[in-house]
Design a protein around this motif. Structure first.
Motif, PDB file in Angstrom:
ATOM      1  N   THR A 105      80.662   2.960  32.668  1.00 19.64           N
ATOM      2  CA  THR A 105      79.543   2.497  31.839  1.00 19.64           C
ATOM      3  C   THR A 105      79.949   1.238  31.077  1.00 19.64           C
ATOM      4  N   GLU A 109      74.868  -1.662  29.236  1.00 14.01           N
ATOM      5  CA  GLU A 109      74.048  -0.570  29.760  1.00 14.01           C
ATOM      6  C   GLU A 109      73.672   0.392  28.641  1.00 14.01           C
ATOM      7  N   TRP A 110      74.627   0.695  27.790  1.00 15.68           N
ATOM      8  CA  TRP A 110      74.356   1.613  26.674  1.00 15.68           C
ATOM      9  C   TRP A 110      73.285   1.033  25.746  1.00 15.68           C
ATOM     10  N   MET A 111      73.327  -0.290  25.563  1.00 19.07           N
ATOM     11  CA  MET A 111      72.386  -0.946  24.656  1.00 19.07           C
ATOM     12  C   MET A 111      71.014  -1.180  25.293  1.00 19.07           C
ATOM     13  N   GLY A 112      70.839  -0.755  26.540  1.00 18.59           N
ATOM     14  CA  GLY A 112      69.551  -0.907  27.194  1.00 18.59           C
ATOM     15  C   GLY A 112      69.345  -2.233  27.883  1.00 18.59           C
ATOM     16  N   GLY A 113      70.428  -2.990  28.078  1.00 14.10           N
ATOM     17  CA  GLY A 113      70.336  -4.225  28.846  1.00 14.10           C
ATOM     18  C   GLY A 113      70.198  -5.502  28.042  1.00 14.10           C
ATOM     19  N   ASP A 114      70.188  -5.401  26.708  1.00 21.40           N
ATOM     20  CA  ASP A 114      70.057  -6.613  25.899  1.00 21.40           C
ATOM     21  C   ASP A 114      70.735  -6.405  24.557  1.00 21.40           C
ATOM     22  N   THR A 162      79.453  -6.678  29.064  1.00 15.42           N
ATOM     23  CA  THR A 162      78.963  -6.538  30.438  1.00 15.42           C
ATOM     24  C   THR A 162      79.967  -5.864  31.369  1.00 15.42           C
TER      25      THR A 162
END
Length: 232
Positions: A105, A109-114, A162
């Protein structure tokens, strides 16, 4: 041999952020050292990524002649998790309101992509910085200390967010310190990670309990050191 505490700071920080904690550990007779993650740099173009951070944490662990209690804050939990999975010297991994991601991970990704909308991107697009650090990172910290901490914040390399976590330990005791008033990393998420840890504690603090509740964090680290000493 008494364990050494290796401290891993969060995004945008420097080892300076652990000064109060290090002083209290020293007063208890506990050796400690804080790393400088290369993903955090005053020059956005020089800010590196997760892989370089892991290498620095591994080098710090390898330089200790004896057992290590690895303690990480916030983003620092990501390189610390990877380094702990590869270092035999680590007897316990302590998350201080830190990200305890699963292998494979990324932070992005954890932050929702932004990135959060309050964060600032560098002109070269290679790094970011929190624009609301007083409220998000240092809530509940004494104002003078907060002002100094904000002044010392660096750019954080985007690759730190990233790149995917390459490994996570399966045979190391975990401790999770939940910051119950944290506006940056939801306490409910911290509780989920704490549920997987062998030991957990709750501190009524914002995102930086090592600054606002230094005594409590010191005591928890001292317990981890004592456990490692007993095991050794």
């Amino acid at each position: 041999m008494n364990p050494t505490v290796v401290l891993v700071h969060g995004a945008m920080h420097t080892p300076w952020i652990f000064t109060p904690l290090s002083e209290q550990l020293t007063a208890r007779g506990i050796a400690s050292q804080a790393v400088q993650l290369p993903s955090s740099n005053p020059d956005s173009a020089a800010a590196q990524g997760l892989a370089e951070d892991v290498a620095v944490v591994r080098a710090a662990i390898d330089a200790v002649s004896g057992p290590v209690v690895l303690a990480a804050h916030s983003y620092g939990g990501v390189p610390a998790t990877w380094a702990a999975a590869e270092a035999d010297q680590v007897t316990e991994l302590v998350y201080i309101a830190a990200f305890a991601l699963e292998a494979g991970t990324s932070m992005m990704e954890w932050m929702g992509g932004d990135f959060p909308p309050t964060w600032i991107r560098s002109a070269d697009g290679l790094a970011v910085k929190a624009g609301d650090a007083e409220e998000s990172i240092f809530s509940g910290v004494e104002p003078t200390l907060t002002a100094e901490a904000v002044k010392r914040l660096n750019w954080q390399g985007t690759r730190a967010f990233t790149e995917k976590l390459g490994a996570a330990p399966t045979d190391i005791a975990l401790t999770y310190i939940v910051a119950t008033e944290d506006p940056a990393l939801p306490p409910a998420v911290q509780e989920q990670w704490a549920a997987r840890a062998a030991h957990s504690a709750r501190i009524p603090s914002g995102h930086s309990p090592h600054l606002s509740h230094t005594d409590e964090v010191t005591a928890i680290l001292a317990e981890a050191v004592a456990r490692a000493g007993t095991a050794g």
